[in-house]
Design a protein around this motif. Structure first.
Motif, short mmCIF file in Angstrom:
data_model
loop_
_atom_site.label_atom_id
_atom_site.label_comp_id
_atom_site.label_asym_id
_atom_site.label_seq_id
_atom_site.Cartn_x
_atom_site.Cartn_y
_atom_site.Cartn_z
N ALA A 1 0.83 -1.20 0.00
CA ALA A 1 0.00 0.00 0.00
C ALA A 1 0.87 1.26 0.00
N ILE A 2 1.93 1.27 0.82
CA ILE A 2 2.84 2.41 0.84
C ILE A 2 3.55 2.54 -0.50
N ASP A 3 3.94 1.40 -1.07
CA ASP A 3 4.64 1.38 -2.35
C ASP A 3 3.79 2.01 -3.46
N MET A 4 2.48 1.79 -3.38
CA MET A 4 1.58 2.33 -4.40
C MET A 4 1.33 3.82 -4.23
N VAL A 5 1.47 4.31 -3.01
CA VAL A 5 1.13 5.71 -2.72
C VAL A 5 2.35 6.62 -2.70
N LEU A 6 3.41 6.21 -2.01
CA LEU A 6 4.58 7.08 -1.82
C LEU A 6 5.38 7.20 -3.11
N GLY B 1 4.43 5.11 -7.43
CA GLY B 1 3.62 5.86 -6.49
C GLY B 1 2.81 6.94 -7.18
N ILE B 2 2.25 7.83 -6.38
CA ILE B 2 1.44 8.93 -6.92
C ILE B 2 2.31 9.84 -7.80
N THR C 1 4.24 12.82 -9.34
CA THR C 1 4.70 14.04 -8.70
C THR C 1 5.79 14.69 -9.54
#
Length: 272
Positions: free
Chosen positions: A96-101, A115-116, A118
């Motif tokens: 989950a962190i890997d997908m978001v951060l 991740g997201i 940026t």
């Protein structure tokens, strides 16, 4: 009273904080290599990453999963349920962190960032990738020290210390691995060092949270140990080993990983 006795008498949360400050310091030591050289052999860098992966795999079993299994015996539910649930939950958490951060693995182009989306700089994304490695490491050390509060036979100070030593040992190449690629890209040595050591700042935070969580809720202890193990195995399989073998030197990196596993196993068995 000597320093060792003073450490033994500390609250487990303080012990976890000091232990993770030590692992953070070893990361900074590895990052300081940028002041000595600008170029480093890709084989050496890959071997050091693989060694770190081997240490993490061994620590996941000897210091976390095995105690979790032992602590689960004699309970109303089958002894395999807490370690299995915790282990899988750790992997799901890291995914989950890997997908978001937002982060970027070493050796990849800026367009390969995960991740997201940026606009952050490449150097920042590289540091965040290593930071992901350090979350489960700090958590593992914290949980190991937090378990000492219950006086369980499967939780020993020597075992927690050996885990901290092992994590510190593999943090040296991680600090090295994040700072040297930045140096090759023309970033100043001072900035490379600062960014390299910053990647481990999360370890003391995760360590204190892990120790505090298991101290206030003993029933979650086997789940927490297995959770930390699952998180570390996810990082090894998803990031560390693929990065180490990206250049194609699979034989060297495989042996380096086995050496890292052996060193951590010796530490845990000899001290734990």
């Amino acid at each position: 009273m000597n320093l060792a006795q003073a450490f033994i008498n500390l609250n487990p949360i303080v012990q976890a904080l000091l232990a993770t400050l030590f692992t953070w310091g070893v990361t900074a030591l590895g990052a300081s290599a940028v002041f000595l050289t600008k170029e480093v052999s890709k084989k050496l860098l890959d071997s050091m990453l693989a060694f770190a992966g081997g240490v993490m795999i061994a620590a996941s079993y000897w210091s976390l999963l095995a105690p979790a299994i032992e602590m689960s015996e004699g309970k109303p539910i089958p002894s395999w349920i807490p370690p299995a649930v915790g282990f899988l939950a750790g992997g799901v958490f890291m995914r989950a962190i890997d997908m978001v951060l937002p982060h970027l693995h070493i050796g990849l182009e800026r367009t390969d960032a995960e991740g997201i989306p940026t606009s952050w700089r490449r150097s920042t994304l590289l540091v965040l990738a290593i930071t992901l490695h350090n979350i489960p490491e700090g958590l593992a050390v914290g949980v190991a020290f937090g378990a000492l509060a219950y006086g369980l036979p499967t939780a020993s100070l020597a075992g927690a210390v050996s885990l901290a030593l092992g994590i510190g040992l593999q943090n040296f190449p991680e600090g090295f691995a994040v700072s040297m690629p930045l140096r090759r890209e023309g970033v100043s040595p001072r900035k490379c060092f600062m960014m390299g050591q910053m990647s481990a700042m999360v370890e003391p935070i995760a360590g204190v949270i892990g120790a505090w969580a298991v101290m206030i809720a003993q029933p979650i202890l086997p789940y927490a140990l297995a959770f930390a193990a699952g998180a570390m195995i996810f990082v090894v399989v998803e990031e560390v080993i693929p990065e180490a073998q990206r250049s194609g030197e699979t034989n060297i990196t495989t042996m380096a990983a086995m050496l890292g596993f052996t060193v951590m196993m010796i530490l845990d068995v000899a001290l734990g």
